[in-house]
Every structure is written in C-alpha cells, then in structure tokens.
Design a protein around this motif. Structure first.
Motif, mmCIF file in Angstrom:
data_model
loop_
_atom_site.group_PDB
_atom_site.id
_atom_site.type_symbol
_atom_site.label_atom_id
_atom_site.label_comp_id
_atom_site.label_asym_id
_atom_site.label_seq_id
_atom_site.Cartn_x
_atom_site.Cartn_y
_atom_site.Cartn_z
ATOM 1 N N VAL A 14 0.841 -1.110 0.171
ATOM 2 C CA VAL A 14 -0.008 0.123 0.191
ATOM 3 C C VAL A 14 0.736 1.255 -0.017
ATOM 4 N N VAL A 15 1.024 2.119 -1.325
ATOM 5 C CA VAL A 15 1.543 3.086 -1.423
ATOM 6 C C VAL A 15 0.870 4.298 -0.720
ATOM 7 N N HIS A 16 1.470 5.051 0.327
ATOM 8 C CA HIS A 16 0.414 6.002 1.004
ATOM 9 C C HIS A 16 1.495 7.386 1.486
ATOM 10 N N PRO A 126 -8.232 9.606 -0.917
ATOM 11 C CA PRO A 126 -8.303 9.416 0.646
ATOM 12 C C PRO A 126 -8.486 7.883 0.890
ATOM 13 N N ARG A 127 -8.060 7.588 1.988
ATOM 14 C CA ARG A 127 -7.896 6.242 2.539
ATOM 15 C C ARG A 127 -9.040 5.569 2.305
ATOM 16 N N CYS A 134 -11.143 -0.502 -4.492
ATOM 17 C CA CYS A 134 -10.331 -1.969 -4.599
ATOM 18 C C CYS A 134 -11.288 -3.002 -4.977
ATOM 19 N N PHE A 135 -10.654 -3.635 -6.023
ATOM 20 C CA PHE A 135 -11.388 -4.935 -6.530
ATOM 21 C C PHE A 135 -11.108 -6.221 -5.274
ATOM 22 N N SER A 136 -9.888 -6.136 -4.721
ATOM 23 C CA SER A 136 -9.716 -7.151 -3.794
ATOM 24 C C SER A 136 -10.153 -6.808 -2.564
ATOM 25 N N PHE A 137 -10.496 -7.689 -1.744
ATOM 26 C CA PHE A 137 -11.014 -7.464 -0.333
ATOM 27 C C PHE A 137 -9.757 -7.341 0.495
ATOM 28 N N ILE A 143 -5.755 -1.322 3.109
ATOM 29 C CA ILE A 143 -5.896 0.221 2.978
ATOM 30 C C ILE A 143 -6.619 0.774 4.430
ATOM 31 N N LEU A 144 -7.519 0.110 4.809
ATOM 32 C CA LEU A 144 -8.283 0.467 6.151
ATOM 33 C C LEU A 144 -7.400 0.257 7.218
ATOM 34 N N TRP A 145 -6.249 -0.568 7.407
ATOM 35 C CA TRP A 145 -5.382 -0.650 8.437
ATOM 36 C C TRP A 145 -4.445 0.644 8.640
#
Length: 153
Positions: A14-16, A126-127, A134-137, A143-145
């Motif tokens: 996850v690039v952020h 934004p997060r 996102c397609f993938s769960f 990302i929510l982490w």
C-alpha cells in the motif's frame, strides 16, 4: 521447454502519504480493477521485503530507498483463494495464495511511471475512497489498516 508457474507467495504494498492518501493503479488487462502494488515472489527463498521493493519499482518506478520513503512490513499475511480465471498461471492443483502486506510511505502524492503491460491508469485517493474502489477485499482491508497505523504513531 518446462512450464514456469507463478509461486503462490506474493506481496501487497500500500503506497500512501502521511496524510493517508493512497495510490491506486488500474490493471491494463482488467479495466476497472483498481489495486495497490502486488506481485509474486520470483523464487521461494526470495525475502518478502526484497519482492516488495522490486514490485514497487517495476510497477511504479518508485525507489523504496529514496529520501523520504519508508517501506514497512506490517506483519500481516492473508491467504485467499486464487480467482479461477488466474489459476492457469500456477502449478496444477494450486488454488490458494499467501500474501504479505507492506506499506510504503512517501512524502506526497506523485505521478508514478506505470508499466503499460501491467497498468493503464493511476490515482491518489483518501484512504476510505481508495478502500471502496479496490477490487480485492484483502487490498481494501489493508488500506483500512492505515488508520490503525496512524493512531499508533
């Protein structure tokens, strides 16, 4: 010629930014499939961190060792069923993949250099918006982490 199958071990990066803006890239072969950086290990003994750095460079042109960039292993692993349409890439009988989750914090949103064979578009969101797209769960959950990581710093 021997068939070369993908190894069912991969990385998700996850690039952020510090402000929790997230880079999403759209797969070239699947329009509407937005994701973070992902990729399989090149060898069973390749360290996950090495694979993460390689995949970030290959997919975005970002160098994880550049000033202001911080790659971190989040200590999370997901095991999930490989989508049927992609199982042909793996050895017969392989139907699960284990993915190690990393974050790459960069100072600010930047335009990245996409590999056109793999990705066709990019955006910073934004997060929460990124997670929704996102397609993938497992990608959405990673990302929510980000909010937990920000709360602990």
């Amino acid at each position: 010629m021997t068939a070369s199958f993908k190894i069912p071990l991969s990385v998700l990066v996850v690039v952020h930014t510090p402000a929790l803006e997230v880079l999403l890239i759209e797969r070239a072969t699947a329009p509407g499939f937005w994701q973070s950086v992902t990729g399989s290990l090149d060898a069973k003994d390749e360290p996950f961190e090495v694979a993460a750095a390689r995949e970030v460079m290959e997919e975005t042109g970002l160098d994880v060792t550049a000033p202001g960039h911080q790659l971190s292993d989040w200590g999370l692993q997901n095991t999930y069923e490989i989508y049927p349409e992609w199982r042909h890439r793996y050895a017969p009988g392989v139907w699960q993949n284990t993915e190690r989750v990393f974050g790459l914090c960069v100072p600010a949103p930047t335009t990245v250099t996409l590999n056109p064979r793999e990705h066709r578009n990019q955006m910073w969101l934004p997060r929460l918006e990124a997670a929704d797209l996102c397609f993938s769960f497992s990608n959405a959950e990673a990302i929510l982490w980000l909010s937990r990581l920000a709360d602990s710093s």
